[in-house]
Write a protein that holds these residues in place. Structure first.
Motif, short mmCIF file in Angstrom:
data_model
loop_
_atom_site.label_atom_id
_atom_site.label_comp_id
_atom_site.label_asym_id
_atom_site.label_seq_id
_atom_site.Cartn_x
_atom_site.Cartn_y
_atom_site.Cartn_z
N ILE A 94 30.92 -18.09 83.00
CA ILE A 94 30.80 -16.94 82.11
C ILE A 94 31.86 -15.91 82.44
O ILE A 94 32.39 -15.23 81.55
N GLU A 95 32.21 -15.79 83.71
CA GLU A 95 33.26 -14.85 84.11
C GLU A 95 34.58 -15.17 83.41
O GLU A 95 35.32 -14.26 83.02
N ASP A 96 34.86 -16.44 83.24
CA ASP A 96 36.10 -16.84 82.56
C ASP A 96 36.08 -16.45 81.08
O ASP A 96 37.14 -16.26 80.47
N LEU A 97 34.87 -16.34 80.53
CA LEU A 97 34.74 -16.00 79.11
C LEU A 97 34.95 -14.51 78.85
O LEU A 97 35.31 -14.12 77.73
N VAL A 98 34.73 -13.69 79.86
CA VAL A 98 34.73 -12.23 79.69
C VAL A 98 35.97 -11.70 78.96
O VAL A 98 35.85 -10.89 78.03
N PRO A 99 37.20 -12.12 79.29
CA PRO A 99 38.37 -11.59 78.58
C PRO A 99 38.39 -11.91 77.08
O PRO A 99 39.12 -11.28 76.32
N HIS A 100 37.55 -12.87 76.68
CA HIS A 100 37.55 -13.33 75.28
C HIS A 100 36.28 -12.94 74.53
O HIS A 100 36.13 -13.31 73.36
N CYS A 101 35.36 -12.22 75.19
CA CYS A 101 34.08 -11.90 74.56
C CYS A 101 34.25 -11.20 73.22
O CYS A 101 33.47 -11.43 72.27
N GLY A 102 35.24 -10.35 73.11
CA GLY A 102 35.48 -9.62 71.86
C GLY A 102 35.91 -10.50 70.71
O GLY A 102 35.92 -10.07 69.55
N GLU A 103 36.25 -11.76 71.01
CA GLU A 103 36.65 -12.71 69.97
C GLU A 103 35.52 -13.67 69.60
O GLU A 103 35.68 -14.52 68.71
N VAL A 104 34.38 -13.53 70.28
CA VAL A 104 33.32 -14.53 70.18
C VAL A 104 32.16 -14.07 69.31
O VAL A 104 31.57 -13.01 69.54
N VAL A 105 31.83 -14.90 68.32
CA VAL A 105 30.53 -14.77 67.64
C VAL A 105 29.55 -15.60 68.44
O VAL A 105 29.74 -16.81 68.62
N PHE A 106 28.52 -14.95 68.95
CA PHE A 106 27.56 -15.60 69.84
C PHE A 106 26.30 -15.95 69.07
O PHE A 106 25.74 -15.12 68.36
N GLY A 107 25.85 -17.19 69.18
CA GLY A 107 24.66 -17.65 68.46
C GLY A 107 23.49 -17.89 69.37
O GLY A 107 23.64 -18.30 70.52
N GLY A 108 22.29 -17.64 68.84
CA GLY A 108 21.08 -17.89 69.62
C GLY A 108 19.85 -17.43 68.86
O GLY A 108 19.96 -16.86 67.76
N PRO A 109 18.67 -17.64 69.43
CA PRO A 109 17.44 -17.20 68.78
C PRO A 109 17.40 -15.68 68.68
O PRO A 109 17.98 -14.98 69.53
N PRO A 110 16.75 -15.13 67.67
CA PRO A 110 16.79 -13.69 67.45
C PRO A 110 16.29 -12.87 68.63
O PRO A 110 16.82 -11.78 68.91
N GLU A 111 15.31 -13.40 69.36
CA GLU A 111 14.72 -12.63 70.47
C GLU A 111 15.69 -12.42 71.63
O GLU A 111 15.48 -11.53 72.47
N ILE A 112 16.76 -13.21 71.70
CA ILE A 112 17.70 -13.06 72.81
C ILE A 112 18.47 -11.74 72.73
O ILE A 112 19.08 -11.29 73.70
N GLN A 113 18.40 -11.09 71.57
CA GLN A 113 19.04 -9.78 71.43
C GLN A 113 18.34 -8.71 72.26
O GLN A 113 18.93 -7.68 72.58
N GLU A 114 17.06 -8.95 72.61
CA GLU A 114 16.27 -7.96 73.35
C GLU A 114 15.89 -8.41 74.75
O GLU A 114 15.57 -7.57 75.60
N ARG A 115 15.89 -9.68 75.01
CA ARG A 115 15.42 -10.17 76.31
C ARG A 115 16.32 -9.71 77.45
O ARG A 115 17.53 -9.58 77.28
#
Length: 303
Positions: free
Chosen positions: A157-178
């Motif tokens: 995940i650390e390697d992903l950090v420089p690119h987070c602003g380019e990423v649309v992240f998918g997952g179940p709706p509840e992960i927005q709050e967990r």
């Protein structure tokens, strides 16, 4: 003579009444089943295949011991089914230690398996308890395609950090709050995604990742789609996702000795390799029923 006969009849009637009520004088009382304390156990599951399979395994194992079981599969997310566990309309559900702990204690610092499990009893509502945890672990993880991993040289995940602003992240709706969802990823790794796409867990999430609708997704580590599609699970060096051992969560009033022994025996047979195999069986081309996969496995392990 009439008084004697009447007395005998009265005594006989009293004896029969005691027997009919299950009184302590009943010579057959010790032979009565004790599995469910005379009650039906309602087994629930969340809205993803592994949970539904584990619930079916629990249900069939209990039925094999004479416990009466009702099923309520596909109840939705933890946020939805927990009310049923609290009010007693659901008695038993397969859970995962880390996310269960964080559901009731968002600031829980424990991340290692034994520490998480030890902290659970104090965090749970008064009417609920957990039985033995399995060695089997299924964690949330940030997953990308092989193409994306190669493009950005991603291993963690650390390697992903420089690119987070380019990423649309998918997952179940509840992960927005967990606690270990988007808020946790942001706090732990300073990763703010470009946007979020709400997706049902399972095939829908996998499809969105493969067709490029999302560039990273929350997928369970035992999902058969990972190996089948050569997806890459990013390492989590800062332990945003705590240990997630499979564990039965049950209403204390329904946790008889037979129920506990039966479910603990199931947990003793479940390791992560087994969980991966069970998910692969579910994902077979013929798409077998949960009940059939559960029955087959229980027979294989003698339960």
């Amino acid at each position: 003579m009439k008084r004697v006969i009447a007395g005998v009849a009265t005594a006989l009637a009293a004896t029969l009444a005691v027997s009919a009520c299950g009184g302590s004088e009943d010579p057959l009382a010790e032979d009565q089943p004790t599995g469910g304390s005379g009650d039906t156990i309602t087994v629930g599951s969340a809205n993803f295949p592994e949970s539904q399979l584990l619930a079916e395994i629990y249900a069939q194992a209990l039925e094999a011991k004479g416990v009466t079981v009702e099923r309520q599969h596909d109840l939705g997310s933890r946020e939805k089914y927990m009310d049923g566990l609290k009010d007693g309309s659901i008695d038993l559900i397969p859970e995962y230690t880390g996310v269960l702990l964080q559901f009731f204690d968002k600031s829980a610092p424990q991340v290692e398996a034994e520490e998480v499990y030890a902290a659970l009893p104090a965090a749970l509502p008064e009417n609920l308890t957990v039985l033995d945890k399995a060695a089997a672990e299924d964690k949330d993880a940030i997953v990308v395609t092989r193409e994306t991993a190669d493009k950005w040289d991603l291993k963690s995940i650390e390697d992903l950090v420089p690119h987070c602003g380019e990423v649309v992240f998918g997952g179940p709706p509840e992960i927005q709050e967990r606690a270990d969802g988007i808020p946790g990823i942001k706090e732990t790794y300073n990763c703010t995604f470009k946007s979020f796409s709400s997706l049902e867990p399972g095939a829908i999430t996998t499809k969105a990742l493969l067709d490029g609708t999302v560039q990273a997704a929350d997928i369970f580590t035992t999902d058969a789609a990972i190996e089948a599609n050569d997806l890459v699970v990013l390492e989590d060096p800062k332990n945003n996702f705590a240990a997630q051992n499979v564990v039965p969560l049950i209403n204390k009033d329904k946790a008889s000795d037979t129920v506990k022994e039966t479910l603990n025996a199931v947990s003793a047979k479940l390791d992560t390799e087994t969980l991966l195999d069970l998910n692969a069986r579910l994902n077979a081309p013929d798409k077998p029923e949960y009940a059939d996969v559960a029955k087959e496995w229980l027979g294989e392990v003698g339960l």
